[in-house]
Design a protein around this motif. Sequence first.
Motif, PDB file in Angstrom:
ATOM      1  N   MET A   1       0.920  -1.152  -0.019  1.00  0.00           N
ATOM      2  CA  MET A   1       0.121   0.030  -0.105  1.00  0.00           C
ATOM      3  C   MET A   1       0.695   1.188  -0.069  1.00  0.00           C
ATOM      4  SD  MET A   1      -2.887  -0.972  -0.338  1.00  0.00           S
ATOM      5  CE  MET A   1      -3.941   0.198  -0.290  1.00  0.00           C
TER       6      MET A   1
ATOM      7  N   GLN B   1       1.829   2.750  -2.531  1.00  0.00           N
ATOM      8  CA  GLN B   1       1.422   3.890  -3.534  1.00  0.00           C
ATOM      9  C   GLN B   1       0.259   4.722  -2.851  1.00  0.00           C
ATOM     10  OE1 GLN B   1       1.955   0.724  -4.289  1.00  0.00           O
ATOM     11  NE2 GLN B   1       3.611   0.980  -5.333  1.00  0.00           N
ATOM     12  N   THR B   2      -0.551   4.122  -2.117  1.00  0.00           N
ATOM     13  CA  THR B   2      -1.855   4.736  -1.387  1.00  0.00           C
ATOM     14  C   THR B   2      -1.330   5.774  -0.590  1.00  0.00           C
ATOM     15  OG1 THR B   2      -2.927   2.726  -1.749  1.00  0.00           O
ATOM     16  CG2 THR B   2      -4.048   4.242  -0.525  1.00  0.00           C
TER      17      THR B   2
ATOM     18  N   TYR C   1       1.318   7.111  -0.889  1.00  0.00           N
ATOM     19  CA  TYR C   1       2.107   8.337  -1.435  1.00  0.00           C
ATOM     20  C   TYR C   1       1.048   9.268  -1.633  1.00  0.00           C
ATOM     21  CZ  TYR C   1       4.427  10.801  -5.200  1.00  0.00           C
ATOM     22  OH  TYR C   1       5.282  11.778  -5.816  1.00  0.00           O
ATOM     23  N   ALA C   2       0.045   8.733  -2.406  1.00  0.00           N
ATOM     24  CA  ALA C   2      -0.952   9.521  -3.102  1.00  0.00           C
ATOM     25  C   ALA C   2      -1.770  10.357  -1.724  1.00  0.00           C
ATOM     26  CB  ALA C   2      -2.133   8.698  -3.717  1.00  0.00           C
TER      27      ALA C   2
ATOM     28  N   PHE D   1       0.771  12.995  -0.852  1.00  0.00           N
ATOM     29  CA  PHE D   1       0.768  14.128  -1.835  1.00  0.00           C
ATOM     30  C   PHE D   1      -0.417  15.045  -1.725  1.00  0.00           C
ATOM     31  CE2 PHE D   1      -0.319  15.877  -5.891  1.00  0.00           C
ATOM     32  CZ  PHE D   1       0.758  16.237  -6.469  1.00  0.00           C
TER      33      PHE D   1
ATOM     34  N   ALA E   1      -3.810   2.352  -7.296  1.00  0.00           N
ATOM     35  CA  ALA E   1      -2.889   3.302  -6.393  1.00  0.00           C
ATOM     36  C   ALA E   1      -1.567   3.603  -7.058  1.00  0.00           C
ATOM     37  CB  ALA E   1      -2.617   2.424  -5.044  1.00  0.00           C
ATOM     38  N   LEU E   2      -0.816   2.711  -7.732  1.00  0.00           N
ATOM     39  CA  LEU E   2       0.428   3.004  -8.340  1.00  0.00           C
ATOM     40  C   LEU E   2       0.201   4.167  -9.539  1.00  0.00           C
ATOM     41  CD1 LEU E   2       3.375   2.672  -8.597  1.00  0.00           C
ATOM     42  CD2 LEU E   2       3.116   0.896 -10.118  1.00  0.00           C
TER      43      LEU E   2
ATOM     44  N   LEU F   1      -2.473   6.192  -9.981  1.00  0.00           N
ATOM     45  CA  LEU F   1      -2.642   7.540  -9.407  1.00  0.00           C
ATOM     46  C   LEU F   1      -1.397   8.137  -8.891  1.00  0.00           C
ATOM     47  CD1 LEU F   1      -4.980   9.439  -8.523  1.00  0.00           C
ATOM     48  CD2 LEU F   1      -4.946   8.409  -6.119  1.00  0.00           C
ATOM     49  N   ALA F   2      -0.545   7.647  -8.015  1.00  0.00           N
ATOM     50  CA  ALA F   2       0.499   7.913  -7.555  1.00  0.00           C
ATOM     51  C   ALA F   2       1.477   8.602  -8.752  1.00  0.00           C
ATOM     52  CB  ALA F   2       1.474   7.009  -6.693  1.00  0.00           C
TER      53      ALA F   2
END
Lengths: 337, 490
Positions: free
Chosen positions: A1, A3-4, A6-7, A10, B184-185, B187-188
Amino acid sequence: MKQTRYAFWFLGTVALGIAALMGFNWAAGAYILHHRAGASVQTLSGFERALKPVWLTQIRPELVFVGSSRVRDGFDPVLIDPALGVKSFNYGASSMTPYEARRFAQDALAQPSVKQVVVSLDAFTGHGGPGEALPSFDETRLAVTPEGGPTPRRGLWLFTTRFLSGGALGMNALSVYALARLKDGESAADRPDIFNAYSHMSEAVMQRDLTYRRARTLTMGPGPRREFATLLASACNAQARLILFFPPDHAAIQARYREGDAKGLEAFKQTVRDAVARHNARCPSRAALFDFLDANSLTTEALRDGRSASYVDLVHFRPPAGLWLLQQMRLKGEPSN
Amino acid sequence: MPFNSYPYFIFLAAAVLGYWLLENRSLTGRRLFLLLASYAFYAWWRADFLLLLMGSTLINYMLGREIELRRARHADRRLFLIGGLIFNLGLIAVFKYQTLFVSTANELLNIGLPISEFFLPLAISFFTFEQISYLVDADNGKTRRYSLLDYALFVAYFPHLIAGPIVRHNDLIPQFHALRSARALDLAAGITLFTIGLAKKTLIADNLAPFADAIFNAAGRGTPLGLTDSWLGTLFFSFQIYFDFSAYSDMALGSAVMLGIRLPVNFLSPYKAASIIEFWRRWHISLSAFLRDYLYIPLGGNRGSRARRYLNILITMLLGGLWHGANWTFMLWGGLHGLYLTINHAFRHLTHGMTPPPVLRMPLHALSVLLTFSATSLAWIVFRAETLTSAGNVAGGLIGMGDSAVVSFSPLAAVTLVLLFIIVWFMPNSMEIMWRHNPALPSPYEKEPVKPARRFAWQPTRLQAFAYGLLCIIAVLALSNLKPFIYFQF
């Protein structure tokens, strides 16, 4: 998770930053509008192109001044409004190009509250080309398009300019800083160190200016002439009245203009006079024209005790002189042509 | 709706959210949603031209299907292909080139033909080229009987609609049906790539524009430019268009990545190119690949004599130049690049088999990069100037033929130029920064693959999220005024 997260971080950073920015701009806007000397910030030099269109719609003035830094420095609503019994707005901006001057004047003419638009004609000099504007000028904030139609989605652009733009942040920060430094009972006139429009030309400034502007001329190229003609056409059926004036540049610099290009200066004046005469012959909304670019009590003023009562430098007149000009215009009443 | 505007940010967020909600529920629903969103995106600018886009899409789709059916039946299909090409080229001719051709004919022949004033529909050059490629591919049996929904979405898909990349149907349509596992990747990576693009546009390109504009406008008014003005104007515009187009490409690709779609790589540090041939494999890659596949090769490519090959290059580049805009300056720009490419190919032929000694490789490479940059910068003068006289004023100033002083060479200008050279020559580009996370389809030019960055590679860490978030805020703050992308006018 990862990347989640990260978003999340951000978007969280961006959301917090935007919220803080909007909050500051909202609070600063309210502070400026409600401060007793708030209108004096219209004489400050900074990011005026960004925020002044927003202020214009918020203030809803009856009288608007359009022009370059001469206008920006020279007309302070805090001084003018009580003296003339009007609500005025200073729509001046540094180094205003002919295109910008036309567009700002069109914007002012299109405001329902505005009854008179005073334009300094130096903004229509030089050799600028069509459409030339400084970086922070933006069409979308103005009430009308260059063709005269209503600007699409203007409300949205004004909102984003007011709350989200760097220009608003800069102008608000500068204004709040300037106003916060005024002590109780002080006005902008008491703090020329902050409000430069109230500073006095000294002998040294005068000499420096004469050197700096030694090659200066005041002529009207084809581009500015076209912009001026377009402005007059826009004003033909406008509800508000257009009042034009040749600015009261100091006699010392007027001599330089004549040395540099006397014919060009006279041609500039004659072109304007002819255009205004044609305009008044055919348009229901007549324009007034006043010429202060001559030898008068203001422009021939000598320094007293080493400083000028009316000038910041050879071309920028002080707000009291601006008030005097308006009084002269009222005294004259009718167009001079 | 320009990418660098607040309404687009809201639109993009709504599009991503809507797509996410529909993504795993209805394949048709999510494609329909994307199509409607794309049409809304286009209609924001001018709703009436949406009908033109939809009409053009429908006619091309029907022609393509007929070509496919006739091909399957081994029936004659030339009429439909030629009719389709005439329809598409006619559309561009009427809307984009009619004024140029008629006014030129009037001038040369003194015949006084009436000139109709048409408003140039946004993106017409892009969606017309994409549809031409579809018709030609249908004729060659490379299409797969797409549904109207898929085809319409391929044409109108909003991240590439306005200014490219020019996409191929077989690159895009299969992706509309694919299921993804790394939302998710996506989006990031997408928001990061979008942020990099936004920062390039608002913090760099838009701040160079006023200086380049002031200088080129002075030249346009007939001022013979001085040495400083000409050099600064040329360099500032070279960097402005670089960062403007690079920014646009990043924002387009980033928007698409958020929706799980990969567009082709379109921009790959073109000023690092050591030859003009390499430059065109790095600058507007999708256009150069299109011109190669649908113009240069059908003209004969490199199959005939060397002279014929060079002629094919010249014709391709002349037409590629004219594609950019209805002005002979664009054609001259294309012609200059055609000439450069011809010289480059001839030089390669002459030096074939020769290898420089190892000690000279580095200096020769540096010299080649410098020479390529100089040649492309010179060509940008005619690209940016509105008339040939104006271009002449700028070019003359480079050798000191004028004496204007529109801008002065300040220490700030010197530092800015040094920084810009460092960025374009020595820093990794956004594709290299993001490459490990699959932000785009690979370049069609195998000799110029994307090499992932090491030191500056993007990682989805908290620190980088915070840093890119801050960069996004600063870039948004610089959005004080709306400056369209240079390529929007094409």
